[in-house]
Design an enzyme around this catalytic site. Structure first.
Site, PDB file in Angstrom:
ATOM      1  N   HIS A 261      15.564 -99.453  22.849  1.00 53.49           N
ATOM      2  CA  HIS A 261      15.269 -98.989  24.422  1.00 53.49           C
ATOM      3  C   HIS A 261      13.193 -98.621  24.397  1.00 53.49           C
ATOM      4  O   HIS A 261      12.503 -99.195  24.547  1.00 53.49           O
ATOM      5  CB  HIS A 261      15.646 -98.002  25.044  1.00 53.49           C
ATOM      6  CG  HIS A 261      15.072 -97.623  26.224  1.00 53.49           C
ATOM      7  ND1 HIS A 261      15.704 -98.297  27.596  1.00 53.49           N
ATOM      8  CD2 HIS A 261      14.075 -96.874  26.746  1.00 53.49           C
ATOM      9  CE1 HIS A 261      14.825 -97.551  28.086  1.00 53.49           C
ATOM     10  NE2 HIS A 261      13.881 -97.197  28.175  1.00 53.49           N
ATOM     11  N   GLU A 262      13.436 -97.456  22.722  1.00 53.75           N
ATOM     12  CA  GLU A 262      12.044 -96.882  22.438  1.00 53.75           C
ATOM     13  C   GLU A 262      10.714 -98.383  22.048  1.00 53.75           C
ATOM     14  O   GLU A 262       9.955 -97.955  22.924  1.00 53.75           O
ATOM     15  CB  GLU A 262      12.072 -96.156  22.107  1.00 53.75           C
ATOM     16  CG  GLU A 262      12.807 -94.980  22.922  1.00 53.75           C
ATOM     17  CD  GLU A 262      12.896 -94.758  24.605  1.00 53.75           C
ATOM     18  OE1 GLU A 262      11.302 -94.672  24.543  1.00 53.75           O
ATOM     19  OE2 GLU A 262      13.355 -94.173  25.108  1.00 53.75           O
ATOM     20  N   HIS A 265       9.390-100.492  24.626  1.00 55.61           N
ATOM     21  CA  HIS A 265       7.978 -99.625  25.158  1.00 55.61           C
ATOM     22  C   HIS A 265       7.525-100.192  24.407  1.00 55.61           C
ATOM     23  O   HIS A 265       5.939-100.494  24.879  1.00 55.61           O
ATOM     24  CB  HIS A 265       8.726 -97.994  25.793  1.00 55.61           C
ATOM     25  CG  HIS A 265       9.384 -97.727  26.978  1.00 55.61           C
ATOM     26  ND1 HIS A 265       9.104 -98.258  28.043  1.00 55.61           N
ATOM     27  CD2 HIS A 265      10.368 -97.368  26.942  1.00 55.61           C
ATOM     28  CE1 HIS A 265      10.181 -97.979  29.061  1.00 55.61           C
ATOM     29  NE2 HIS A 265      11.105 -97.080  28.440  1.00 55.61           N
ATOM     30  N   GLU A 291       9.625-100.823  32.165  1.00 56.44           N
ATOM     31  CA  GLU A 291      10.959-100.345  31.428  1.00 56.44           C
ATOM     32  C   GLU A 291      11.657-101.905  31.307  1.00 56.44           C
ATOM     33  O   GLU A 291      12.884-101.741  31.202  1.00 56.44           O
ATOM     34  CB  GLU A 291      11.471 -99.780  33.398  1.00 56.44           C
ATOM     35  CG  GLU A 291      12.827 -98.576  33.220  1.00 56.44           C
ATOM     36  CD  GLU A 291      12.930 -97.933  32.105  1.00 56.44           C
ATOM     37  OE1 GLU A 291      12.231 -97.173  31.553  1.00 56.44           O
ATOM     38  OE2 GLU A 291      14.128 -98.144  31.316  1.00 56.44           O
TER      39      GLU A 291
HETATM   40 ZN    ZN Z   1      12.780 -96.295  29.568  1.00 58.78          ZN
END
Ligand code: ZN
Length: 499
Positions: A261-262, A265, A291
């Site tokens: 997830h990160e 980003h 996101e």
């Molecule tokens: Zn996030």
């Protein structure tokens, strides 16, 4: 515009970005390695930096330069000016007294929220939430600009988006999701890997997360990963992107999916346009688009069967005993379990948006004056029962579970759902352009996915607003259809259900 004036404007833009980077670095340190005893000193340093940024942003000379540049026909310059002028307008229109009062009230509201949550009593937080709403209403009215008050708050996170645009989309999404969740949560679960009681040593987990970042194409020469309680990404500069992950020895997927997830980003931050690193184009277009990157990687890639067919042998090298005899299909089933939970952060990708839609509708009703704060817990529980099919046992796992409202963040929650919707639109186009996303994932060619995203999304920076970026990249407008198609296809097959 005269070139000497443009040079001056550009110098000021660069300086503002540099100050922002310094704040980013101070904040990252505060969340990771700063000694406990430094908290007070750091708070003073951060507020000094914020004051400096505010002073430069509201400087009348900057206003003159932006006005003079507004007539510039060059498209690139126009985008820089538009972004900075928006940011400046938000800073100029809000009186310093209100900024101070908001900051002070937020700090105390967070303390009240912590106490209320641990005692599971909303009443302790209620007066603070009332006060924060009052201040935010005042701020939104000062900023103005949208058809309704909420728009001014939403615009801070999702420039160009409005309630008029998202309310019907979210209503359509809700109508479709409720029966899907009901079918899956009550249906027969596919056989899944059961790892209860097994331990996964932290060092090996750490090594595997670094392997994943390499697979994704995250550049560890221009970024790093550390550990923190709440994983986050801090894009200090495109050449200095800091991620954190969280490791629990009994729950291996926590670190794996936090890192993916990160990492999503982080890829966005690392690949923002290099030519614009020190001007207002070289930044993410919105929180929703940010996101979309993390969720595309975490859910649509990381939680796919193709991904586990490819990555299971690598994971097995780190945990041979724990994974003996385990097949990719069993991992796939384990990481895609649909369950009714009262807690947003525990929710799977199918139910997740129902948690967001509930928050969006309640905060919108409060800002409109249609819902009294005193009636919030009741409204929360009723909607949770109606949509997710579960009722919180107490306020701690209900209305008090998130810190966002204690931070006075109203208008932030919708960006999570927008992220899911944007991600699904991008995914459909990637699937076509790369000749089958699953094939690419299974072959281990994740760099091809990254390269597509860099070209169509990341390197665009904030030249256009998020919805326009997605539309230019895919030819599709923002609708809920691609996300619903994705869910129906994936979970229909996994659960053997007609959705
Ligand atoms: Zn996030």
């Amino acid at each position: 515009m005269e070139s000497s004036l443009w040079d001056e404007l550009q110098r000021r833009m660069g300086e503002l970005r540099d100050f922002g980077s310094v704040v980013g670095l101070l904040t990252w340190d505060q969340e990771t390695f700063m000694p406990k005893g430094s908290a007070e000193a750091r708070a003073v340093q951060l507020s000094a930096m914020q004051a400096l940024i505010h002073e430069r942003l509201t400087d009348p000379r900057l206003g003159e330069l932006l006005e003079a540049a507004a007539a510039d026909a060059d498209e690139t310059r126009a985008a820089m000016v538009r972004n900075l002028a928006r940011e400046r307008a938000r800073a100029v229109k809000v009186p310093p007294r209100l900024v101070r009062e908001l900051a002070e009230t937020q700090a105390r509201a967070v303390e009240a929220w912590r106490a209320a949550r641990s005692e599971r009593r909303f009443a302790l937080f209620q007066p603070w939430l009332e006060r924060l709403l009052e201040l935010r209403r005042e701020q939104a009215d000062a900023i103005g600009g949208g058809a309704e008050r909420y728009d001014a708050l939403l615009d801070a996170h999702e420039p160009g988006m409005s309630v008029a645009r998202i309310e019907p989309l979210f209503a359509e999404l809700e109508r479709a999701l409720v029966p899907i969740v009901a079918t899956l949560a009550d249906g027969q679960r596919p056989p899944a890997w059961d790892y209860a009681g097994l331990r996964f040593p932290a060092d090996a987990q750490w090594e595997f997360t670094l392997h994943l970042l390499g697979e994704m194409g995250f550049d560890l020469e221009r970024g790093r990963q550390d550990r923190s309680t709440h994983p986050f990404t801090d894009g200090i500069h495109r050449d200095d992107v800091r991620l954190t992950t969280r490791i629990a020895e009994e729950e291996p997927f926590l670190a794996i999916f936090s890192t993916i997830h990160e990492g999503g980003h982080g890829l966005y931050e690392q690949n923002l346009p290099a030519d614009h690193a020190r001007d207002p184009i070289g930044q993410a277009a919105s929180m929703g688009l940010h996101e979309s990157q993390s969720r595309l990687w975490e859910n649509m890639i990381g939680r796919s069967l193709a991904f586990w067919r490819r990555q299971l042998p690598a994971l097995r090298r780190f945990f041979p005993a724990q994974l003996e005899g385990v097949e990719p299909e069993a991992i796939y089933a384990a990481v895609n379990q649909v369950r009714r939970s009262p807690i947003r952060t525990d929710a799977d990708e199918v139910t997740y948006n129902l948690h967001i839609l509930l928050r969006f509708q309640l905060e919108l009703a409060m800002l409109r004056g249609d819902l009294r704060v005193a009636d919030l817990p009741g409204a929360w529980n009723e909607r949770m029962r109606r949509d997710v099919g579960i009722e919180p046992l107490h306020d701690g796992e209900g209305v008090l579970q998130d810190i966002h409202w204690a931070w006075a963040e109203f208008g932030y929650f919708p960006t999570y759902t927008l992220g899911n919707l944007y991600a699904a639109i991008l995914r459909e186009r990637i699937d076509v352009d790369l000749g089958g996303l699953d094939r690419v994932i299974e072959e281990g060619s994740l760099h091809a996915v990254r390269d597509w995203l860099v070209e169509r999304v990341h390197a665009v920076g904030h030249r256009w607003d998020a919805e326009e970026i997605v539309e230019r990249a895919t030819g599709q407008k923002l609708t809920v259809a691609p996300f619903l198609r994705y869910l129906r296809e994936k979970y229909g097959a996994l659960y053997g259900a007609a959705l």
